[in-house]
Design a protein around this motif. Structure first.
Motif, mmCIF file in Angstrom:
data_model
loop_
_atom_site.group_PDB
_atom_site.id
_atom_site.type_symbol
_atom_site.label_atom_id
_atom_site.label_comp_id
_atom_site.label_asym_id
_atom_site.label_seq_id
_atom_site.Cartn_x
_atom_site.Cartn_y
_atom_site.Cartn_z
ATOM 1 N N CYS A 1 -6.555 5.800 11.490
ATOM 2 C CA CYS A 1 -6.441 4.460 10.914
ATOM 3 C C CYS A 1 -6.658 4.515 9.403
ATOM 4 N N PRO A 2 -5.813 3.845 8.642
ATOM 5 C CA PRO A 2 -6.012 3.824 7.195
ATOM 6 C C PRO A 2 -7.215 2.972 6.811
ATOM 7 N N GLU A 3 -7.770 3.239 5.645
ATOM 8 C CA GLU A 3 -8.908 2.461 5.138
ATOM 9 C C GLU A 3 -8.538 0.984 5.108
ATOM 10 N N GLY A 4 -9.417 0.156 5.611
ATOM 11 C CA GLY A 4 -9.196 -1.282 5.606
ATOM 12 C C GLY A 4 -8.512 -1.800 6.859
ATOM 13 N N GLY A 5 -7.961 -0.902 7.692
ATOM 14 C CA GLY A 5 -7.305 -1.328 8.915
ATOM 15 C C GLY A 5 -8.312 -1.857 9.916
ATOM 16 N N GLU A 6 -7.913 -2.883 10.700
ATOM 17 C CA GLU A 6 -8.819 -3.471 11.686
ATOM 18 C C GLU A 6 -8.282 -3.402 13.105
ATOM 19 N N GLY B 1 -11.088 1.678 9.792
ATOM 20 C CA GLY B 1 -10.496 2.393 8.665
ATOM 21 C C GLY B 1 -11.043 3.794 8.492
ATOM 22 N N GLY B 2 -10.141 4.777 8.446
ATOM 23 C CA GLY B 2 -10.511 6.162 8.241
ATOM 24 C C GLY B 2 -10.930 6.893 9.499
ATOM 25 N N ARG C 1 0.858 -1.171 0.000
ATOM 26 C CA ARG C 1 0.000 0.000 0.000
ATOM 27 C C ARG C 1 0.900 1.228 0.000
ATOM 28 N N TYR D 1 -4.571 -2.235 15.656
ATOM 29 C CA TYR D 1 -3.224 -1.656 15.705
ATOM 30 C C TYR D 1 -2.522 -2.074 16.992
ATOM 31 N N PHE E 1 -4.298 -5.531 8.596
ATOM 32 C CA PHE E 1 -5.372 -5.613 7.614
ATOM 33 C C PHE E 1 -5.835 -7.058 7.537
ATOM 34 N N CYS F 1 -9.058 -0.656 15.121
ATOM 35 C CA CYS F 1 -8.707 0.393 14.173
ATOM 36 C C CYS F 1 -9.736 0.384 13.050
#
Length: 162
Positions: free
Chosen positions: A82-87, A112-113, A53, A89, A145, A110
């Motif tokens: 949190c980035p898109e798709g993150g679950e 996403g977004g 990514r 951290y 992810f 996390c």
């Protein structure tokens, strides 16, 4: 006939300039992109597929930070996105001051977004103690992810301990 050759040559030259400009823009975008470290794919990834990514993970550390336990620990707090798709951290933090190092850990969900705040209690090994004043705090976050493994982001900031 000569006019056709002139028009064809001019069109070909223009097309080559457009292609060259596109190649230069593409190369510039690769150079400008921040390097992203890849963590190992999670267990259970049978195919060993790795996806990269090119995203930014904005995380930060607050200042001032509060000393606790008579200087044997510091409460480190901060924020993140949190980035898109993150679950999920995991975040490790260190605070260093004059050769003394405190280390802490926290983790959480996390979405996403979504923006988040975090806290970690960083402790020193006895008999070391941190003192009020300037220090350096660093963080390392792994964002996981579902099928793609994790990405890692590291950063450091100057902080004040109180």
């Amino acid at each position: 006939m000569n006019n056709r050759i002139v028009y064809l040559g001019a069109g070909l030259a223009l097309a080559m300039l457009v292609i060259l400009a596109m190649v230069l823009l593409l190369a510039a975008s690769f150079v400008a992109a921040a390097p992203i470290e890849r963590a190992a794919a999670p267990a259970g990834d049978p195919a060993g597929i790795s996806v990269s990514r090119a995203i930014s993970i904005p995380f930060g550390i607050d200042s001032p930070l509060t000393l606790v336990q008579e200087g044997n620990a510091v409460l480190v707090s901060g924020h993140g996105m949190c980035p898109e798709g993150g679950e999920h951290y995991q975040l490790r933090t260190t605070v260093e001051q004059d050769g003394t190092r405190a280390m802490g850990f926290t983790e959480g969900d996390c979405a996403g977004g979504a923006a988040l705040t975090w806290e970690a209690l960083a402790t020193t090994p006895p008999p070391q103690q941190l003192q009020p004043g300037p220090a350096e705090a660093c963080g390392m976050v792994q964002v996981f992810f579902p099928r793609e493994g994790a990405i890692v982001h590291r950063w450091c900031v100057d902080v004040t301990l109180q």
